[in-house]
Scaffold this active site. Sequence first.
Site, PDB file in Angstrom:
ATOM      1  CE1 TYR A  52      -4.246   0.964  -0.284  1.00 46.40           C
ATOM      2  CE2 TYR A  52      -4.470  -1.189   0.744  1.00 46.40           C
ATOM      3  CZ  TYR A  52      -5.012  -0.134   0.033  1.00 46.40           C
ATOM      4  OH  TYR A  52      -6.318  -0.192  -0.367  1.00 46.40           O
ATOM      5  CD  GLU A  54      -4.757   5.134   0.676  1.00 48.45           C
ATOM      6  OE1 GLU A  54      -4.605   5.616   1.802  1.00 48.45           O
ATOM      7  OE2 GLU A  54      -5.813   4.607   0.290  1.00 48.45           O
ATOM      8  CG  ASP A 198      -7.185  10.432 -24.117  1.00 48.03           C
ATOM      9  OD1 ASP A 198      -6.167   9.725 -24.113  1.00 48.03           O
ATOM     10  OD2 ASP A 198      -8.327  10.001 -23.848  1.00 48.03           O
ATOM     11  CB  THR A 224      -3.555   3.818 -22.204  1.00 45.84           C
ATOM     12  OG1 THR A 224      -3.134   3.825 -23.575  1.00 45.84           O
ATOM     13  CG2 THR A 224      -5.040   4.157 -22.142  1.00 45.84           C
ATOM     14  CE  LYS A 227      -6.150   2.084 -25.318  1.00 41.48           C
ATOM     15  NZ  LYS A 227      -7.158   3.147 -25.399  1.00 41.48           N
ATOM     16  NE  ARG A 233      -5.295  -4.293 -19.975  1.00 35.73           N
ATOM     17  CZ  ARG A 233      -5.728  -3.880 -21.180  1.00 35.73           C
ATOM     18  NH1 ARG A 233      -6.595  -2.901 -21.276  1.00 35.73           N
ATOM     19  NH2 ARG A 233      -5.306  -4.463 -22.275  1.00 35.73           N
TER      20      ARG A 233
HETATM   21  C1  PLP Z   1      -8.194   3.472 -24.631  1.00 39.69           C
HETATM   22  C2  PLP Z   1      -8.528   4.881 -24.429  1.00 39.69           C
HETATM   23  C3  PLP Z   1      -8.869   5.391 -23.162  1.00 39.69           C
HETATM   24  C4  PLP Z   1      -9.200   4.525 -21.976  1.00 39.69           C
HETATM   25  O1  PLP Z   1      -8.241   3.730 -21.485  1.00 39.69           O
HETATM   26  P1  PLP Z   1      -8.637   2.568 -20.454  1.00 39.69           P
HETATM   27  O2  PLP Z   1      -7.292   2.195 -19.904  1.00 39.69           O
HETATM   28  O3  PLP Z   1      -9.316   1.506 -21.236  1.00 39.69           O
HETATM   29  O4  PLP Z   1      -9.515   3.165 -19.414  1.00 39.69           O
HETATM   30  C5  PLP Z   1      -9.065   6.760 -23.037  1.00 39.69           C
HETATM   31  N1  PLP Z   1      -8.935   7.570 -24.094  1.00 39.69           N
HETATM   32  C6  PLP Z   1      -8.641   7.111 -25.320  1.00 39.69           C
HETATM   33  C7  PLP Z   1      -8.523   8.074 -26.445  1.00 39.69           C
HETATM   34  C8  PLP Z   1      -8.434   5.753 -25.530  1.00 39.69           C
HETATM   35  O5  PLP Z   1      -8.176   5.311 -26.763  1.00 39.69           O
END
Ligand code: PLP
Length: 414
Positions: A52, A54, A198, A224, A227, A233
């Site tokens: 933990y 935090e 994002d 993220t 990807k 993840r």
């Molecule tokens: C995949 C994605 C997310 C979300 O990611 P998670 O880890 O699945 O919550 C947010 N924004 C965009 C543009 C994405 O492609």
Amino acid sequence: MYDQVRRIDPDIAAILDNELARQREQLEMIASENFTSRAVMETMGSTLTNKYAEGYPKKRYYGGCVNVDEAETLAKKRAMELFGAERANVQPHSGSTANMTAYLAFLKPGDKILGLSLSHGGHLTHGHPVNFSGLLFEAIHYEVSPENEMIDYDKLRDQALAERPKMIVGGASAYPRFWEYEKLRSIADEIDAVLVFDMAHIAGLVAGGVHPSPVPHCDVVTSTTHKTLRGPRGGLILARKDFFKNINKMNFPGVQGGPLMHVVAAKAVCFHECMQDSFKEYAKSMVANAAALGDALLERGFHLVSGGTDNHLLLVNVANKGLTGKAMEELLEQVGITANKNTVPFDQESPFVTSGIRLGTPALTTRGMGTDEMVRIADLMDRAVQNRENQEVLSGLRGEAEELAGQFPLYPGM
Ligand SMILES: *Cc1c(COP(=O)(O)O)cnc(C)c1O
């Protein structure tokens, strides 16, 4: 592999075995998926999962954080170096919580946000009514132009001036083109809005230097790490120094509890991998492969949304082939190719049916495939579409796909 699971829980061990076999046998073309390294996986399977922590390094609410402090400090330092960012928060459990943190750091419930429409390539967290972002905020959406299927920045500006949102969100899950960050910045400045980008899908391309970076233009950049970045993840937030106190406070205690320290450490491993020359080569190949796949599909009469791609993904409108996105996804699955149906801009079909299919090259490029293999895959897809009523041909095509996959071993020795 999985010795302990096999001993204690044979049911789950069998599932793990089956999933490894599935990943090895199929051609993985879901644009948001990748195959992370054994080093990242080992770190995720480590004792750090027990801890933990935090708070933040040296300012924790728990004792015994000496080692996880070092891991988080290293992860942050590497993230800032990799993306040339002033500050980094590596604790978000996912891309979605990274966005929630970024929004709540600047906005109050009921404030207005402007993001790309889901049906034009955006993400649920960019203001969709079923998501926290649409439930908590008053969300409005910009779109792509019906002519070239690329973002219509003039219309976006008109909307921004008329509606005066407090935040503009850039970024997408199914948009194959470069973004014009300077335009987004100048529109945000005109209305004094916060600009969040994002980069969940393109972060690996940005890290590898094959896609322009949003970092110098935006107030906050979320991502993220699993990807194109090919890590564990999880999520990531980069921001300017002056905003960072708010971001940290909103991540914890605002949105999350204890960080997943095994994942934080694995993010550090991922960022280290991304700094190597081999990753730059990887990023280049992802883009070259997507371009080659796109050209080969165009030659075979497929319609690419926006006419092509600048990144790692393609959106194919299969309506002219007499198929829906759903039918195409099922057809590809039959021949050993995993992909997902996707709405296309101005889609006439429902989101459960759609007219499109989204294809990505990150996972196959990790396996070592190149442009020749992309042409073979386009050919496979074309023959599958032409012979969609012929089970015998389709099972032959599945054999071809499995053979191709077998030529590029995945996790050898696992
Ligand atoms: C995949 C994605 C997310 C979300 O990611 P998670 O880890 O699945 O919550 C947010 N924004 C965009 C543009 C994405 O492609």
